[in-house]
Design a protein around this motif. Structure first.
Motif, short mmCIF file in Angstrom:
data_model
loop_
_atom_site.label_atom_id
_atom_site.label_comp_id
_atom_site.label_asym_id
_atom_site.label_seq_id
_atom_site.Cartn_x
_atom_site.Cartn_y
_atom_site.Cartn_z
N SER A 185 -10.59 81.10 69.30
CA SER A 185 -10.09 79.53 69.57
C SER A 185 -8.65 79.66 69.18
O SER A 185 -7.72 78.74 69.90
CB SER A 185 -10.82 78.48 68.89
N TYR A 186 -8.18 80.27 68.21
CA TYR A 186 -6.60 80.25 68.04
C TYR A 186 -5.95 81.04 69.14
O TYR A 186 -6.36 82.36 69.45
CB TYR A 186 -6.42 81.07 66.64
N LYS A 187 -4.90 80.55 69.87
CA LYS A 187 -4.39 81.38 71.00
C LYS A 187 -2.75 80.89 70.55
O LYS A 187 -2.31 80.07 70.10
CB LYS A 187 -4.54 80.46 72.32
N GLU A 188 -2.24 82.06 71.26
CA GLU A 188 -0.60 82.36 71.33
C GLU A 188 -0.07 82.79 72.43
O GLU A 188 -1.03 83.23 73.41
CB GLU A 188 -0.04 83.07 70.17
N GLN A 189 1.08 82.50 72.93
CA GLN A 189 1.93 83.12 74.13
C GLN A 189 2.73 83.88 73.63
O GLN A 189 3.68 83.36 72.75
CB GLN A 189 2.10 81.94 74.96
N TYR A 190 3.33 84.83 74.49
CA TYR A 190 4.49 85.33 74.40
C TYR A 190 5.75 84.82 75.46
O TYR A 190 5.14 84.55 76.55
CB TYR A 190 4.48 86.83 74.62
N VAL A 191 6.75 84.53 74.97
CA VAL A 191 7.71 84.06 76.13
C VAL A 191 9.05 84.66 75.91
O VAL A 191 9.69 84.83 74.90
CB VAL A 191 7.88 82.49 75.86
N TYR A 192 9.22 85.25 77.03
CA TYR A 192 10.83 85.94 77.30
C TYR A 192 11.99 84.85 77.86
O TYR A 192 11.61 84.39 78.90
CB TYR A 192 10.59 87.13 78.13
N ILE A 193 12.75 84.38 76.93
CA ILE A 193 13.74 83.56 77.64
C ILE A 193 15.16 84.41 77.63
O ILE A 193 15.52 85.11 76.92
CB ILE A 193 14.04 82.46 76.46
N TYR A 194 15.69 84.14 79.15
CA TYR A 194 16.60 85.08 79.37
C TYR A 194 17.71 84.38 80.18
O TYR A 194 17.54 83.31 80.95
CB TYR A 194 16.23 86.39 80.15
N ARG A 195 19.00 84.92 80.01
CA ARG A 195 20.07 84.34 81.06
C ARG A 195 19.93 84.77 82.37
O ARG A 195 19.86 86.19 82.76
CB ARG A 195 21.38 85.00 80.35
N ALA A 198 23.03 80.03 82.40
CA ALA A 198 21.79 79.50 82.75
C ALA A 198 20.34 80.17 82.37
O ALA A 198 20.51 81.45 82.45
CB ALA A 198 21.72 79.53 84.40
N TYR A 199 19.72 79.62 82.03
CA TYR A 199 18.54 80.27 81.32
C TYR A 199 17.20 80.11 81.87
O TYR A 199 16.68 78.77 82.46
CB TYR A 199 18.38 79.64 79.89
N SER A 200 16.27 80.99 82.12
CA SER A 200 14.76 80.83 82.59
C SER A 200 13.92 81.48 81.55
O SER A 200 14.43 82.06 80.59
CB SER A 200 14.85 81.54 84.03
N TYR A 201 12.77 81.42 81.94
CA TYR A 201 11.76 81.92 81.00
C TYR A 201 10.67 82.45 81.79
O TYR A 201 10.18 82.13 82.81
CB TYR A 201 11.39 81.25 79.91
N VAL A 202 9.90 83.70 81.24
CA VAL A 202 8.89 84.08 81.72
C VAL A 202 7.72 84.28 80.45
O VAL A 202 7.88 84.50 79.42
CB VAL A 202 8.87 85.63 82.62
N GLU A 203 6.50 83.78 80.78
CA GLU A 203 5.52 83.69 79.69
C GLU A 203 4.07 84.39 80.02
O GLU A 203 3.81 84.44 81.19
CB GLU A 203 4.88 82.15 79.63
N SER A 204 3.44 84.74 78.95
CA SER A 204 2.12 85.42 78.97
C SER A 204 1.06 84.48 79.14
O SER A 204 1.24 83.17 79.37
CB SER A 204 1.85 86.51 77.92
N GLU A 205 -0.04 84.93 79.41
CA GLU A 205 -1.53 84.22 79.35
C GLU A 205 -1.36 83.79 77.81
O GLU A 205 -0.62 84.15 76.94
CB GLU A 205 -2.40 85.04 79.36
N ARG A 206 -2.27 82.78 77.48
CA ARG A 206 -2.57 82.36 76.25
C ARG A 206 -3.46 83.38 75.66
O ARG A 206 -4.59 83.50 76.45
CB ARG A 206 -3.23 81.21 76.39
N LEU A 207 -3.27 83.97 74.76
CA LEU A 207 -4.01 85.22 74.17
C LEU A 207 -4.47 84.92 72.46
O LEU A 207 -3.88 84.21 71.75
CB LEU A 207 -2.94 86.39 73.88
N GLY A 208 -5.64 85.53 72.47
CA GLY A 208 -6.29 85.36 70.92
C GLY A 208 -7.50 85.65 71.02
O GLY A 208 -8.47 85.56 72.17
#
Length: 296
Positions: free
Chosen positions: A96-106, A83-93
């Motif tokens: 105007s160019y934005k990215e996120q970090y996302v940890y996908i984990y069991r 079973a997987y869940s995830y936790v994500e960061s704010e949109r960063l940049g």
């Protein structure tokens, strides 16, 4: 004697059944709705992510959040044994160019104990008004009872190519702050650091405290290739650990890029449709005592 034999057998069963926890970092290169709607790309991503107990996904460009929700939903369908869940960061940049970090984990293996979005801070210097990072690190503290390292602190970072060396040096300060905040000397820094080829210099390396301090172990070496293109050979993506406990927990020789192009028999174009980076990964030793108690 019989009790001892039974316990021994149970230990062996747990040892054989328990695989090392795999920690991954993957720059998926502009992951958004376009890639999420590509069945071939998603099929490869699901096979890659299902190998990992936790994966730091970078370059998530998904302003509406639909692509990531679809990815994790599909992952749970693809790998029904976990079973997987995830936790994500704010949109960063910076602009105007934005990215996120996302940890996908069991979530049957790991639980999120704490998280910390590193604040935006201006670079030092009288004329330098840029922030220290193009995308500030996203730090997550996991509880991991199935591994010898139960308190797992991951510092995720995707540096800007133009300021890679400066940002890598500043990660030293990030580690120190996290160490004080959470009272731990054990942490893992991982992600696309652009730590190779034209983005680093021999002279510049000497000024990177993360590199010059021998207490930081760089598990992905300079000779490794984390790029998909055959014409390049660069160790852009790295995994770095600090602390005796986590260093002793690392399975020797397990840190490496995962060449999904070769493993899944893809052409270069097919692989590049997924990303121009290979994931990097490392295994942590299992906690056999916990697993034995679970069996009993």
């Amino acid at each position: 004697m019989r009790t001892a034999a039974i316990l021994c057998a149970l230990c062996l069963c747990a040892s054989n059944a328990a695989s090392s926890a795999k920690i991954c970092a993957f720059n998926v290169q502009s992951f958004g709705e376009a890639k999420a709607s590509n069945r071939k790309v998603m099929g490869v991503l699901l096979k890659i992510l299902s190998r990992c107990d936790v994966c730091l996904v970078q370059e998530v460009r998904d302003s509406k959040g639909r692509a990531m929700r679809a990815l994790v939903k599909d992952l749970n369908r693809f790998d029904k044994s976990n079973a997987y869940s995830y936790v994500e960061s704010e949109r960063l940049g910076r602009k105007s160019y934005k990215e996120q970090y996302v940890y996908i984990y069991r979530n049957d293996v790991l639980t999120v104990k704490d998280q910390y979005q590193y604040p935006k801070r201006e670079a030092r210097g009288t004329n330098d008004t840029d922030s220290l990072f193009s995308r500030e690190p996203f730090v997550v503290r996991f509880h991991s009872p199935t591994t010898l390292m139960k308190d797992l602190v991951l510092i995720g970072q995707h540096t800007s190519p133009k300021s890679a060396m400066k940002e890598m040096d500043e990660l030293y300060v990030v580690f120190k702050e996290i160490s004080r905040k959470w009272k731990t000397q054990n942490a893992m820094i991982l992600g696309d650091l652009n730590a190779a080829c034209g983005y680093v210099t021999v002279k510049g390396w000497r000024a990177v405290r993360l590199r010059s301090d021998p207490k930081f172990r760089w598990l992905i070496g300079d000779e490794q290739d984390t790029t998909v293109r055959e014409k390049t050979r660069c160790a852009y993506d790295r995994i770095i650990v600090h602390g005796r406990e986590i260093i002793s927990t690392v399975v020797p020789g397990s840190a490496q890029p995962f060449n999904f192009k070769e493993n899944f028999h893809l052409t270069e174009d097919e692989a590049l449709a997924v990303s121009d980076h290979f994931p990097v990964e490392v295994d942590l030793k299992p906690n056999h005592r916990y697993l034995l108690r679970s069996e009993l």
